[in-house]
Design a protein around this motif. Structure first.
Motif, PDB file in Angstrom:
ATOM      1  N   GLU A 299       0.806  -1.222   0.000  1.00 34.17           N
ATOM      2  CA  GLU A 299       0.000   0.000   0.000  1.00 34.17           C
ATOM      3  C   GLU A 299       0.835   1.267   0.000  1.00 34.17           C
ATOM      4  O   GLU A 299       0.416   2.288  -0.508  1.00 34.17           O
TER       5      GLU A 299
ATOM      6  N   TYR B 115       1.343   6.218   9.295  1.00 37.16           N
ATOM      7  CA  TYR B 115       1.921   5.386   8.239  1.00 37.16           C
ATOM      8  C   TYR B 115       3.387   5.745   8.045  1.00 37.16           C
ATOM      9  O   TYR B 115       3.814   6.859   8.387  1.00 37.16           O
TER      10      TYR B 115
ATOM     11  N   VAL C  67      -2.429   9.297  12.148  1.00 39.55           N
ATOM     12  CA  VAL C  67      -3.731   8.933  11.564  1.00 39.55           C
ATOM     13  C   VAL C  67      -4.696   8.602  12.699  1.00 39.55           C
ATOM     14  O   VAL C  67      -5.892   8.889  12.628  1.00 39.55           O
TER      15      VAL C  67
ATOM     16  N   SER D 190     -14.358  11.677   5.927  1.00 36.63           N
ATOM     17  CA  SER D 190     -13.411  10.891   5.139  1.00 36.63           C
ATOM     18  C   SER D 190     -11.982  11.210   5.592  1.00 36.63           C
ATOM     19  O   SER D 190     -11.643  12.357   5.843  1.00 36.63           O
ATOM     20  N   GLY D 191     -11.173  10.161   5.718  1.00 40.53           N
ATOM     21  CA  GLY D 191      -9.785  10.362   6.153  1.00 40.53           C
ATOM     22  C   GLY D 191      -9.651  10.423   7.656  1.00 40.53           C
ATOM     23  O   GLY D 191      -8.565  10.663   8.187  1.00 40.53           O
ATOM     24  N   GLY D 192     -10.753  10.176   8.382  1.00 43.05           N
ATOM     25  CA  GLY D 192     -10.731  10.264   9.840  1.00 43.05           C
ATOM     26  C   GLY D 192      -9.977   9.128  10.508  1.00 43.05           C
ATOM     27  O   GLY D 192      -9.663   9.208  11.694  1.00 43.05           O
ATOM     28  N   GLY D 193      -9.747   8.029   9.782  1.00 40.64           N
ATOM     29  CA  GLY D 193      -8.968   6.925  10.365  1.00 40.64           C
ATOM     30  C   GLY D 193      -9.779   5.666  10.619  1.00 40.64           C
ATOM     31  O   GLY D 193      -9.296   4.736  11.272  1.00 40.64           O
ATOM     32  N   LYS D 194     -11.019   5.594  10.080  1.00 40.18           N
ATOM     33  CA  LYS D 194     -11.892   4.438  10.354  1.00 40.18           C
ATOM     34  C   LYS D 194     -11.296   3.146   9.770  1.00 40.18           C
ATOM     35  O   LYS D 194     -11.195   2.132  10.456  1.00 40.18           O
ATOM     36  N   THR D 195     -10.911   3.214   8.484  1.00 41.83           N
ATOM     37  CA  THR D 195     -10.362   2.005   7.836  1.00 41.83           C
ATOM     38  C   THR D 195      -9.042   1.616   8.489  1.00 41.83           C
ATOM     39  O   THR D 195      -8.749   0.430   8.664  1.00 41.83           O
ATOM     40  N   THR D 196      -8.265   2.620   8.877  1.00 45.72           N
ATOM     41  CA  THR D 196      -6.978   2.330   9.519  1.00 45.72           C
ATOM     42  C   THR D 196      -7.202   1.562  10.814  1.00 45.72           C
ATOM     43  O   THR D 196      -6.480   0.608  11.113  1.00 45.72           O
TER      44      THR D 196
ATOM     45  N   LYS E 208      -7.728  -1.946  10.018  1.00 43.10           N
ATOM     46  CA  LYS E 208      -6.467  -2.619   9.652  1.00 43.10           C
ATOM     47  C   LYS E 208      -5.661  -2.985  10.897  1.00 43.10           C
ATOM     48  O   LYS E 208      -5.006  -4.017  10.942  1.00 43.10           O
TER      49      LYS E 208
ATOM     50  N   TYR F  98      -1.184  -3.825  10.347  1.00 43.07           N
ATOM     51  CA  TYR F  98      -0.153  -2.914  10.850  1.00 43.07           C
ATOM     52  C   TYR F  98      -0.173  -3.030  12.374  1.00 43.07           C
ATOM     53  O   TYR F  98      -1.191  -3.403  12.947  1.00 43.07           O
TER      54      TYR F  98
HETATM   55  N1  LIG Z   1      -1.300   2.961   3.119  1.00 43.98           N
HETATM   56  C1  LIG Z   1      -1.308   4.242   3.478  1.00 43.98           C
HETATM   57  N2  LIG Z   1      -0.165   4.941   3.469  1.00 43.98           N
HETATM   58  C2  LIG Z   1      -0.156   6.246   3.837  1.00 43.98           C
HETATM   59  N3  LIG Z   1      -1.266   6.930   4.232  1.00 43.98           N
HETATM   60  C3  LIG Z   1      -2.442   6.278   4.258  1.00 43.98           C
HETATM   61  C4  LIG Z   1      -2.526   4.909   3.880  1.00 43.98           C
HETATM   62  N4  LIG Z   1      -3.830   4.521   4.001  1.00 43.98           N
HETATM   63  C5  LIG Z   1      -4.512   5.608   4.451  1.00 43.98           C
HETATM   64  N5  LIG Z   1      -3.681   6.651   4.608  1.00 43.98           N
HETATM   65  C6  LIG Z   1      -4.034   7.978   5.124  1.00 43.98           C
HETATM   66  O1  LIG Z   1      -4.522   7.831   6.438  1.00 43.98           O
HETATM   67  C7  LIG Z   1      -5.613   8.697   6.691  1.00 43.98           C
HETATM   68  C8  LIG Z   1      -6.814   7.895   7.202  1.00 43.98           C
HETATM   69  O2  LIG Z   1      -7.244   7.035   6.173  1.00 43.98           O
HETATM   70  P1  LIG Z   1      -8.436   6.002   6.402  1.00 43.98           P
HETATM   71  O3  LIG Z   1      -8.586   5.234   5.145  1.00 43.98           O
HETATM   72  O4  LIG Z   1      -8.206   5.255   7.638  1.00 43.98           O
HETATM   73  O5  LIG Z   1      -9.664   6.986   6.602  1.00 43.98           O
HETATM   74  P2  LIG Z   1     -11.217   6.657   6.595  1.00 43.98           P
HETATM   75  O6  LIG Z   1     -11.771   7.353   7.777  1.00 43.98           O
HETATM   76  O7  LIG Z   1     -11.453   5.207   6.507  1.00 43.98           O
HETATM   77  O8  LIG Z   1     -11.668   7.385   5.271  1.00 43.98           O
HETATM   78  P3  LIG Z   1     -12.856   6.976   4.261  1.00 43.98           P
HETATM   79  O9  LIG Z   1     -14.143   7.161   5.019  1.00 43.98           O
HETATM   80  O10 LIG Z   1     -12.729   7.969   3.162  1.00 43.98           O
HETATM   81  O11 LIG Z   1     -12.617   5.586   3.849  1.00 43.98           O
HETATM   82  C9  LIG Z   1      -5.881   9.404   5.393  1.00 43.98           C
HETATM   83  O12 LIG Z   1      -5.289  10.682   5.478  1.00 43.98           O
HETATM   84  C10 LIG Z   1      -5.190   8.583   4.355  1.00 43.98           C
HETATM   85  O13 LIG Z   1      -4.715   9.379   3.304  1.00 43.98           O
END
Ligand SMILES: Nc1ncnc2c1ncn2[C@@H]1O[C@H](COP(=O)(O)OP(=O)(O)OP(=O)(O)O)[C@@H](O)[C@H]1O
Length: 647
Positions: free
Chosen positions: A165, A404, A411, A431-437, A440, A446
């Motif tokens: 990624e 990251y 994040v 969006s970008g708040g960190g939910k998907t992170t 993970k 990670y």
């Molecule tokens: N593999 C990666 N390497 C570097 N930065 C990343 C990576 N994946 C996500 N990010 C950054 O981490 C931050 C959080 O991303 P994340 O996908 O967790 O947000 P999210 O809340 O799930 O957003 P969305 O609702 O749009 O899916 C974002 O700024 C994104 O650009």
């Protein structure tokens, strides 16, 4: 296809046994402690490497493939045994051919017939031995390629998610190119090496010995050009290696580009970007053209240099030969034998030149393949890990912070959260708040930079990765289906054991997939390879839910799809999700109003911080960020997705 009799079918490739060679490779140079064939081979290669360093020719890739060559030693030795037979036949052939010409000039028909029979027998022995030498050495080279591919692919699969990624990782197309075309180049290189190492060398020594016994003076005059030729070829070879590396990188670039763009044809066409993509492709193709032109020129130059050296050799031979014959110390039969030896000496020199070309071209391929295997994983499994067999589903995040690689901003920052077994938590936020992170981190794709995550009180860094990922199932936004049957796709992740068809059918029923699966030509045994794209979005989502049900995990992560489905499909997916959520701890990356309202708790993540937490009603009553986002949603009459406002 009968699943019960052949449960793994297409997927069996995932279970390929990966050999005993996955041990660390030792690059040090040591004298042989015993004189067994493997130690001699190791010593030989180490000495070659040492000599190359001493001569300033740099490293070679030979030590990298040593362990793989040693594994094929029985085949290699059999091949080289055939070489001994072939070269022995040739050694005996040379004087016979001189005598044959002598008998011809004398017209002795009886002895001529016997001699011709002997010569033909030697030729036949050499042909058969050479055939088996080639066949056996190719078999060894191809086995090495096969095992090397498995070894490298195992390392690719074991790399951290960050490699796939993040920045600095190889593109999927590049990795694919290394494991296909470059692994094949490696096979050619290995064959060239095996062929040069013994067969060509033996023939060269045998013919040189024969020439010296025939005429030391002529031999010295002829062989004196060899050192000059070796130095010239070594220098050109280094240049070829550099050019070959550039060529391989440029083809890998094209492969990576095509792997990215061809699967995204929908987006290309929707943006009328055909001309733009054509220009991008042509730029890459032109770079490849230039890189290969240099390599081809060098490949064309090397044989010409060798030919020029031969011409010089012939002139020397002609001059010195005339002088030796005029001195009366050499007769016509001797000259015939000498020239025959010389021709047969040139043959291995040419083969060695060709092999050298192959080696120089193949070295970058070997290096690029092994590049994929050199890494130190960050997500490590410790010794004596806990196996999570049965899990209630209690999840605790203790001061978790994460950023990251290469990024300075957090994040997720200081997230503390306790989710009790069986609770459903909706993660919402911009969006970008960190939910998907966060998802993970739960799957341990990670590790947190600070803090820890616990499941039923066990720090997940102390748990075996396999059991952790068995207990945490994810239904992603985009469903990935693989080549294989519907049943195999549902059982994906559990392909090491026999597929349980009863469980597959149950998972299909609960996920509302059974009806459409049974309408497919072969029901659960329909191969999805070319059909996956014809399934609707809702059907794909339901298959992903079936996969999660089959996994029997205790903790679920649902990344709700943002694309709207039609009412009926939406209803079927929602029902499937409700079945799935029963008795599980659930984290939903929520985009829909219903999901958020029904969740036991809502977590609002913004800028990596946990800003608000509570039930829907308590957060509305609090009148904070969630309440304001919610009222924006409510005022949007047409909005069907909460995502438009909440995330
Ligand atoms: N593999 C990666 N390497 C570097 N930065 C990343 C990576 N994946 C996500 N990010 C950054 O981490 C931050 C959080 O991303 P994340 O996908 O967790 O947000 P999210 O809340 O799930 O957003 P969305 O609702 O749009 O899916 C974002 O700024 C994104 O650009």
């Amino acid at each position: 296809m009968n699943l019960k009799s052949n449960p793994k079918s297409e997927f069996s490739i995932h279970n390929t046994q990966i050999f005993s060679i996955g041990k660390p490779i030792n690059f040090s140079f040591k004298p042989p402690t015993s004189f067994t064939p493997p130690t001699i081979l190791l010593f030989l290669s180490s000495t070659i490497t040492k000599a190359r360093f001493t001569l300033g020719l740099g490293a070679n890739s030979f030590p990298l493939i040593q362990p793989f060559m040693l594994a094929e030693l029985p085949l290699i030795l059999k091949g080289w045994l055939c070489t001994v037979v072939a070269v022995g036949a040739l050694f005996m052939f040379v004087p016979e051919i001189g005598e044959l010409s002598h008998l011809l000039s004398q017209g002795d028909i009886k002895r001529l017939g016997q001699k011709a029979g002997k010569v033909l027998l030697l030729v036949a022995v050499r042909s058969v031995a050479q055939f088996w030498q080639q066949a056996l050495l190719w078999e060894a080279a191809l086995n090495i390629t096969y095992k090397l591919r498995g070894f490298v692919y195992q390392h690719v699969l074991n790399r951290d998610m960050e490699y796939f990624e993040g920045e600095g990782g190889a593109a999927a197309g590049d990795i694919a190119y290394r494991l296909t075309a470059e692994a094949e180049d490696t096979g050619d290189t290995v064959h060239a090496l095996l062929h040069t190492l013994v067969p060509s060398f033996l023939q060269l020594v045998a013919m040189a010995a024969r020439m010296i016994t025939l005429s030391p003076v002529l031999s010295f005059a002829t062989i004196s050009v060899v050192p000059v030729m070796s130095i010239v070829i070594a220098m050109l070879g280094e240049k070829l290696r550099e050019l070959a590396r550039k060529g391989q990188a440029s083809v890998a670039g094209i492969s990576a580009y095509l792997n990215e763009v061809l699967p995204s044809m929908f987006v290309v066409k929707a943006h009328a970007a055909e001309a733009f993509e054509q220009r991008r492709f042509e730029r890459l193709a032109l770079a490849d053209c230039h890189a290969h032109l240099g390599k081809r020129r060098m490949k064309a130059l090397i044989p010409e240099v060798i030919t020029a050296v031969y011409a010089a050799t012939s002139i020397i031979l002609f001059g010195v030969g005339t002088w030796v014959i005029s001195q009366g110390s050499f007769n016509g039969a001797g000259m015939v034998s000498f020239v025959t030896s010389l021709v047969l000496l040139i043959e291995p020199i040419q083969a060695m030149g060709k092999a050298y070309n192959e080696l120089k071209q193949g070295e970058p391929a070997i290096e690029r393949l092994f590049e994929l295997t050199t890494f130190s994983p960050k997500v490590l499994e410790k010794q004596g890990t806990v196996t999570l067999k049965t899990v209630a589903g209690d999840v605790e995040l203790c001061d978790v912070s994460f950023r990251y690689k290469g990024s300075v901003s957090w994040v997720l920052k200081d997230i503390s959260l306790r989710v009790h077994a069986g609770q459903t938590v909706a993660l919402v936020g911009p969006s970008g708040g960190g939910k998907t992170t966060l998802a993970k981190l739960l799957l341990r794709l990670y590790d947190p930079v600070q803090g820890s995550i616990k499941i039923d009180g066990h720090d997940i860094r102390e748990c075996s990765l396999k059991s952790l990922r068995q207990q945490v199932a994810i239904v992603p936004q985009e469903t990935t289906l693989f080549t294989g049957t519907v049943a195999e796709n549902i059982a994906y992740g559990d392909m090491d054991s026999e597929i349980d068809m009863m469980e597959i059918e149950r998972a299909a029923r609960l996920s509302n997939s059974e009806e459409f699966i049974l309408k497919l030509p072969n029901g659960f045994h329909t191969n999805l390879g070319d059909r996956a794209s014809s399934l609707s979005g809702g059907q794909r989502q339901r298959l992903a839910i079936a996969r999660a049900i089959y996994q029997k995990a205790s903790i679920l992560i649902l990344d709700e799809a943002t694309s709207a489905l039609d009412n009926n499909s939406e209803k079927l997916v929602r029902e499937a999700l409700e079945h799935l959520m029963v008795g599980h701890t659930v984290f939903v990356i929520a985009h829909r109003l219903e999901t958020v309202q029904q969740a036991d708790r809502i977590i609002l993540l913004d800028g990596g911080k946990l800003l608000e937490e509570g039930t829907h009603l308590s957060l509305i009553a609090k009148g904070g960020q969630y309440a304001s986002l919610y009222s924006t949603y409510e005022s949007n009459e047409q909005g069907s997705l909460l995502q438009r406002t909440l995330g």
